[in-house]
Write a protein that holds these residues in place. Structure first.
Motif, mmCIF file in Angstrom:
data_model
loop_
_atom_site.group_PDB
_atom_site.id
_atom_site.type_symbol
_atom_site.label_atom_id
_atom_site.label_comp_id
_atom_site.label_asym_id
_atom_site.label_seq_id
_atom_site.Cartn_x
_atom_site.Cartn_y
_atom_site.Cartn_z
ATOM 1 N N ALA A 168 0.822 -1.096 0.048
ATOM 2 C CA ALA A 168 0.201 -0.077 0.051
ATOM 3 C C ALA A 168 0.928 1.236 0.064
ATOM 4 C CB ALA A 168 -1.158 0.077 1.177
ATOM 5 N N TYR A 169 1.928 1.278 0.807
ATOM 6 C CA TYR A 169 2.694 2.376 0.748
ATOM 7 C C TYR A 169 3.697 2.589 -0.447
ATOM 8 C CZ TYR A 169 2.003 2.910 5.941
ATOM 9 O OH TYR A 169 1.331 3.536 7.081
ATOM 10 N N ARG A 170 4.016 1.365 -1.152
ATOM 11 C CA ARG A 170 4.571 1.637 -2.301
ATOM 12 C C ARG A 170 3.570 2.332 -3.453
ATOM 13 N NH1 ARG A 170 7.057 -2.903 -2.156
ATOM 14 N NH2 ARG A 170 5.114 -4.314 -2.876
ATOM 15 N N THR A 171 2.432 1.625 -3.355
ATOM 16 C CA THR A 171 1.357 2.218 -4.380
ATOM 17 C C THR A 171 1.314 3.727 -4.060
ATOM 18 O OG1 THR A 171 0.280 0.095 -4.520
ATOM 19 C CG2 THR A 171 -0.806 2.073 -5.076
ATOM 20 N N SER A 172 1.366 4.229 -2.870
ATOM 21 C CA SER A 172 1.112 5.475 -2.524
ATOM 22 C C SER A 172 2.248 6.279 -2.816
ATOM 23 C CB SER A 172 0.808 5.552 -0.890
ATOM 24 O OG SER A 172 -0.282 4.940 -0.655
ATOM 25 N N SER A 173 3.417 5.672 -2.841
ATOM 26 C CA SER A 173 4.375 6.579 -3.431
ATOM 27 C C SER A 173 4.524 6.658 -4.834
ATOM 28 C CB SER A 173 5.767 5.669 -2.946
ATOM 29 O OG SER A 173 5.894 5.731 -1.690
ATOM 30 N N PHE A 174 4.189 5.784 -5.437
ATOM 31 C CA PHE A 174 4.167 5.828 -6.965
ATOM 32 C C PHE A 174 2.871 6.677 -7.586
ATOM 33 C CE2 PHE A 174 2.180 4.430 -11.005
ATOM 34 C CZ PHE A 174 3.225 4.552 -11.881
ATOM 35 N N VAL A 175 1.797 6.807 -6.675
ATOM 36 C CA VAL A 175 0.703 7.747 -7.155
ATOM 37 C C VAL A 175 1.012 9.280 -6.792
ATOM 38 C CG1 VAL A 175 -1.732 8.301 -6.448
ATOM 39 C CG2 VAL A 175 -0.953 5.855 -6.867
ATOM 40 N N LEU A 176 1.863 9.338 -5.812
ATOM 41 C CA LEU A 176 2.307 10.510 -5.327
ATOM 42 C C LEU A 176 3.102 11.175 -6.338
ATOM 43 C CD1 LEU A 176 2.355 12.896 -3.015
ATOM 44 C CD2 LEU A 176 4.523 11.409 -2.236
ATOM 45 N N LEU A 177 3.973 10.619 -6.957
ATOM 46 C CA LEU A 177 5.004 10.870 -8.126
ATOM 47 C C LEU A 177 4.159 11.130 -9.293
ATOM 48 C CD1 LEU A 177 7.560 11.577 -8.851
ATOM 49 C CD2 LEU A 177 7.853 9.222 -9.691
ATOM 50 N N LEU A 178 3.343 10.264 -9.645
ATOM 51 C CA LEU A 178 2.472 10.620 -10.837
ATOM 52 C C LEU A 178 1.432 11.637 -10.792
ATOM 53 C CD1 LEU A 178 2.160 9.352 -13.575
ATOM 54 C CD2 LEU A 178 0.372 7.830 -12.490
ATOM 55 N N LEU A 179 0.750 11.942 -9.544
ATOM 56 C CA LEU A 179 -0.165 12.722 -9.471
ATOM 57 C C LEU A 179 0.435 14.067 -9.261
ATOM 58 C CD1 LEU A 179 -2.945 11.355 -7.081
ATOM 59 C CD2 LEU A 179 -3.165 11.918 -9.486
ATOM 60 N N SER A 180 1.844 14.364 -8.872
ATOM 61 C CA SER A 180 2.427 15.373 -8.915
ATOM 62 C C SER A 180 2.571 16.056 -10.214
ATOM 63 C CB SER A 180 3.602 15.303 -8.089
ATOM 64 O OG SER A 180 3.254 15.036 -6.609
ATOM 65 N N ILE A 181 3.178 15.155 -10.935
ATOM 66 C CA ILE A 181 3.535 15.546 -12.429
ATOM 67 C C ILE A 181 2.086 16.135 -13.080
ATOM 68 C CG2 ILE A 181 4.460 14.946 -14.665
ATOM 69 C CD1 ILE A 181 6.135 12.961 -13.202
ATOM 70 N N VAL A 182 1.175 14.945 -13.138
ATOM 71 C CA VAL A 182 -0.258 15.264 -13.835
ATOM 72 C C VAL A 182 -1.072 16.575 -13.444
ATOM 73 C CG1 VAL A 182 -2.478 14.375 -14.092
ATOM 74 C CG2 VAL A 182 -0.590 13.150 -14.115
ATOM 75 N N VAL A 183 -1.027 16.846 -12.108
ATOM 76 C CA VAL A 183 -1.580 17.903 -11.515
ATOM 77 C C VAL A 183 -0.803 19.255 -11.896
ATOM 78 C CG1 VAL A 183 -2.263 19.276 -9.305
ATOM 79 C CG2 VAL A 183 -2.737 16.859 -9.514
ATOM 80 N N ALA A 184 0.674 19.195 -11.942
ATOM 81 C CA ALA A 184 1.381 20.345 -12.108
ATOM 82 C C ALA A 184 1.157 20.798 -13.821
ATOM 83 C CB ALA A 184 2.874 20.238 -12.075
ATOM 84 N N ILE A 185 0.908 19.820 -14.468
ATOM 85 C CA ILE A 185 0.798 20.128 -15.984
ATOM 86 C C ILE A 185 -0.956 20.485 -16.184
ATOM 87 C CG2 ILE A 185 0.402 18.953 -18.387
ATOM 88 C CD1 ILE A 185 2.817 16.960 -17.300
ATOM 89 N N LEU A 186 -1.699 19.956 -15.826
ATOM 90 C CA LEU A 186 -3.205 20.143 -16.157
ATOM 91 C C LEU A 186 -3.651 21.248 -15.462
ATOM 92 C CD1 LEU A 186 -4.828 16.369 -15.896
ATOM 93 C CD2 LEU A 186 -4.200 17.764 -17.822
#
Length: 217
Positions: free
Chosen positions: A10-28
Protein backbone atom coordinates in the motif's frame (compact mmCIF):
# COMPACT_ATOMS: atom_id res chain seq x y z
CA UNK A 1 0.53 -2.74 10.16
CA UNK A 2 3.76 -1.16 9.04
CA UNK A 3 5.62 -4.42 8.35
CA UNK A 4 3.04 -6.64 6.70
CA UNK A 5 3.14 -7.38 2.99
CA UNK A 6 -0.14 -5.53 2.47
CA UNK A 7 1.15 -2.43 4.23
CA UNK A 8 4.38 -2.37 2.25
CA UNK A 9 2.42 -2.79 -0.96
CA UNK A 10 0.00 0.00 0.00
CA UNK A 11 2.82 2.43 0.84
CA UNK A 12 4.64 1.52 -2.35
CA UNK A 13 1.48 2.20 -4.34
CA UNK A 14 0.98 5.50 -2.51
CA UNK A 15 4.54 6.61 -3.32
CA UNK A 16 4.08 5.82 -7.00
CA UNK A 17 0.72 7.60 -7.13
CA UNK A 18 2.22 10.59 -5.29
CA UNK A 19 4.91 11.00 -7.93
CA UNK A 20 2.56 10.46 -10.85
CA UNK A 21 -0.18 12.78 -9.58
CA UNK A 22 2.33 15.51 -8.77
CA UNK A 23 3.37 15.60 -12.42
CA UNK A 24 -0.18 15.34 -13.77
CA UNK A 25 -1.58 18.05 -11.49
CA UNK A 26 1.31 20.41 -12.27
CA UNK A 27 0.65 20.00 -16.00
CA UNK A 28 -3.15 20.09 -16.02
CA UNK A 29 -3.65 22.87 -13.48
CA UNK A 30 -0.56 24.94 -14.44
CA UNK A 31 0.61 25.15 -10.84
CA UNK A 32 4.16 25.96 -12.05
CA UNK A 33 3.06 28.35 -14.79
CA UNK A 34 4.51 31.87 -14.89
CA UNK A 35 6.31 31.26 -11.61
CA UNK A 36 8.65 34.25 -11.95
CA UNK A 37 5.93 36.88 -11.77
CA UNK A 38 3.95 35.29 -8.93
CA UNK A 39 3.90 36.56 -5.37
CA UNK A 40 4.64 34.47 -2.27
CA UNK A 41 0.92 34.25 -1.45
CA UNK A 42 0.20 32.95 -4.95
CA UNK A 43 2.88 30.30 -4.48
CA UNK A 44 1.34 29.27 -1.15
CA UNK A 45 -2.10 28.95 -2.74
CA UNK A 46 -0.72 26.93 -5.66
CA UNK A 47 1.11 24.64 -3.24
CA UNK A 48 -2.06 24.08 -1.19
CA UNK A 49 -4.10 23.36 -4.33
CA UNK A 50 -1.56 20.87 -5.64
CA UNK A 51 -1.17 19.20 -2.25
CA UNK A 52 -4.94 18.85 -1.83
CA UNK A 53 -5.47 17.41 -5.30
CA UNK A 54 -2.58 14.97 -5.05
CA UNK A 55 -3.55 13.55 -1.67
CA UNK A 56 -7.23 13.46 -2.58
CA UNK A 57 -6.23 11.32 -5.54
CA UNK A 58 -4.15 9.06 -3.29
CA UNK A 59 -7.04 8.54 -0.88
CA UNK A 60 -9.45 7.76 -3.72
CA UNK A 61 -7.07 5.22 -5.23
CA UNK A 62 -6.40 3.56 -1.86
CA UNK A 63 -10.13 3.21 -1.21
CA UNK A 64 -10.73 1.92 -4.72
CA UNK A 65 -7.98 -0.68 -4.30
CA UNK A 66 -9.24 -1.53 -0.79
CA UNK A 67 -5.82 -0.70 0.65
CA UNK A 68 -6.94 2.14 2.92
CA UNK A 69 -6.92 -0.10 6.00
CA UNK A 70 -3.23 -0.84 5.47
CA UNK A 71 -2.13 2.82 5.51
CA UNK A 72 -1.89 4.83 8.71
CA UNK A 73 -3.84 8.09 8.72
CA UNK A 74 -1.09 9.64 10.82
CA UNK A 75 1.44 8.78 8.14
CA UNK A 76 -0.78 10.36 5.50
CA UNK A 77 -1.16 13.57 7.53
CA UNK A 78 2.59 13.79 8.13
CA UNK A 79 3.29 13.08 4.46
CA UNK A 80 0.81 15.78 3.44
CA UNK A 81 2.48 18.35 5.68
CA UNK A 82 5.96 17.45 4.45
CA UNK A 83 4.78 17.50 0.84
CA UNK A 84 3.33 21.00 1.27
CA UNK A 85 6.45 22.39 2.97
CA UNK A 86 8.91 20.77 0.58
CA UNK A 87 6.73 21.78 -2.37
CA UNK A 88 6.77 25.44 -1.35
CA UNK A 89 10.53 25.38 -0.70
CA UNK A 90 11.09 23.75 -4.09
CA UNK A 91 8.99 26.39 -5.84
CA UNK A 92 10.85 29.25 -4.18
CA UNK A 93 14.20 27.63 -4.95
CA UNK A 94 13.19 27.06 -8.57
CA UNK A 95 12.17 30.72 -8.80
CA UNK A 96 15.55 31.90 -7.48
CA UNK A 97 17.40 29.71 -9.96
CA UNK A 98 15.35 31.08 -12.86
CA UNK A 99 15.96 34.67 -11.72
CA UNK A 100 19.72 34.06 -11.63
CA UNK A 101 19.60 32.58 -15.12
CA UNK A 102 17.54 35.53 -16.31
CA UNK A 103 20.08 38.02 -14.97
CA UNK A 104 22.81 36.34 -16.96
CA UNK A 105 20.85 36.39 -20.23
CA UNK A 106 20.86 39.43 -22.56
CA UNK A 107 18.03 41.91 -21.96
CA UNK A 108 15.58 43.12 -24.57
CA UNK A 109 16.16 46.76 -25.46
CA UNK A 110 12.97 48.78 -25.28
CA UNK A 111 11.83 52.26 -26.29
CA UNK A 112 9.25 53.61 -23.85
CA UNK A 113 6.69 55.99 -25.38
CA UNK A 114 4.03 57.89 -23.46
CA UNK A 115 3.09 60.85 -21.32
CA UNK A 116 4.46 61.64 -17.87
CA UNK A 117 2.17 59.45 -15.81
CA UNK A 118 2.10 56.58 -18.28
CA UNK A 119 5.90 56.41 -18.56
CA UNK A 120 6.37 56.60 -14.80
CA UNK A 121 3.87 53.82 -14.18
CA UNK A 122 5.26 51.59 -16.92
CA UNK A 123 8.81 52.04 -15.64
CA UNK A 124 7.71 51.18 -12.10
CA UNK A 125 6.00 48.02 -13.37
CA UNK A 126 9.16 46.84 -15.14
CA UNK A 127 11.23 47.56 -12.04
CA UNK A 128 8.85 45.37 -10.01
CA UNK A 129 9.26 42.58 -12.55
CA UNK A 130 12.98 42.22 -13.35
CA UNK A 131 12.25 38.73 -14.66
CA UNK A 132 10.88 40.36 -17.82
CA UNK A 133 14.47 41.07 -18.85
CA UNK A 134 13.75 44.57 -20.18
CA UNK A 135 16.31 47.34 -20.66
CA UNK A 136 14.61 50.70 -21.22
CA UNK A 137 17.14 52.36 -23.48
CA UNK A 138 15.28 55.60 -24.16
CA UNK A 139 11.96 57.37 -23.63
CA UNK A 140 9.77 59.33 -26.00
CA UNK A 141 7.43 61.93 -24.51
CA UNK A 142 4.15 62.73 -26.20
CA UNK A 143 3.40 65.54 -23.77
CA UNK A 144 5.42 68.35 -22.22
CA UNK A 145 5.70 66.83 -18.76
CA UNK A 146 9.25 66.37 -17.61
CA UNK A 147 10.23 62.74 -17.36
CA UNK A 148 13.83 62.09 -16.40
CA UNK A 149 15.49 58.92 -15.24
CA UNK A 150 19.13 58.07 -14.68
CA UNK A 151 20.79 56.39 -17.63
CA UNK A 152 17.91 56.89 -20.06
CA UNK A 153 18.07 58.93 -23.24
CA UNK A 154 15.16 61.13 -24.29
CA UNK A 155 14.19 61.01 -27.96
CA UNK A 156 11.75 63.22 -29.83
CA UNK A 157 8.78 61.43 -31.29
CA UNK A 158 9.64 62.65 -34.79
CA UNK A 159 13.09 61.03 -34.47
CA UNK A 160 11.85 57.84 -32.82
CA UNK A 161 11.70 55.70 -35.97
CA UNK A 162 15.27 56.59 -36.93
CA UNK A 163 16.45 55.91 -33.38
CA UNK A 164 14.78 52.48 -33.45
CA UNK A 165 16.59 51.61 -36.69
CA UNK A 166 20.00 52.91 -35.64
CA UNK A 167 20.00 51.51 -32.10
CA UNK A 168 18.46 48.13 -32.91
CA UNK A 169 15.55 48.51 -30.51
CA UNK A 170 13.80 45.18 -29.93
CA UNK A 171 10.43 46.43 -28.68
CA UNK A 172 8.40 49.61 -28.27
CA UNK A 173 6.14 50.05 -25.27
CA UNK A 174 3.44 52.73 -25.49
CA UNK A 175 1.92 53.83 -22.18
CA UNK A 176 -0.40 56.82 -22.36
CA UNK A 177 -2.56 57.99 -19.46
CA UNK A 178 -4.27 61.03 -20.98
CA UNK A 179 -7.14 60.13 -23.35
CA UNK A 180 -6.54 63.25 -25.43
CA UNK A 181 -3.05 62.03 -26.34
CA UNK A 182 -4.00 58.50 -27.37
CA UNK A 183 -5.40 59.11 -30.86
CA UNK A 184 -2.75 61.58 -32.05
CA UNK A 185 -1.33 61.31 -35.55
CA UNK A 186 2.24 61.18 -34.27
CA UNK A 187 1.58 58.10 -32.14
CA UNK A 188 -0.30 56.38 -34.98
CA UNK A 189 2.54 57.17 -37.38
CA UNK A 190 5.12 55.74 -35.00
CA UNK A 191 3.10 52.53 -34.59
CA UNK A 192 2.84 52.21 -38.37
CA UNK A 193 6.58 52.73 -38.78
CA UNK A 194 7.28 50.06 -36.16
CA UNK A 195 5.09 47.60 -38.02
CA UNK A 196 6.98 48.34 -41.23
CA UNK A 197 10.25 47.58 -39.43
CA UNK A 198 8.79 44.43 -37.83
CA UNK A 199 9.39 45.85 -34.35
CA UNK A 200 7.11 44.52 -31.62
CA UNK A 201 4.77 47.17 -30.19
CA UNK A 202 3.06 46.85 -26.81
CA UNK A 203 0.20 49.29 -26.22
CA UNK A 204 -1.17 50.18 -22.80
CA UNK A 205 -3.72 52.95 -23.09
CA UNK A 206 -5.25 54.13 -19.82
CA UNK A 207 -8.70 55.37 -20.63
CA UNK A 208 -9.36 56.61 -17.09
CA UNK A 209 -7.45 58.91 -14.79
CA UNK A 210 -6.85 56.10 -12.30
CA UNK A 211 -3.97 53.96 -13.54
CA UNK A 212 -3.82 50.26 -12.79
CA UNK A 213 -1.13 49.00 -10.44
CA UNK A 214 0.43 46.83 -13.10
CA UNK A 215 0.52 48.19 -16.63
CA UNK A 216 2.51 45.40 -18.21
CA UNK A 217 1.17 43.65 -21.32
Amino acid sequence: TFFTYESRNAYRTSSFVLLLLSIVVAILFHTMHNVLSRSLWTEVKSTIVQCGLVFAGIVIILFSAKDSNHVSRLVLYIAMGLYAVLGLVTRLGYKRVLLKLKKGSPKRTMLLVGDGRGIARARAAFERHPEEGVNIKAVVRVDKAAVSHSGEKEVGINDAAEYIRNEWIDEVYIAIAEPALIATDRVATLISQCHEMAVTVHQQMFMTAALSDDCMV
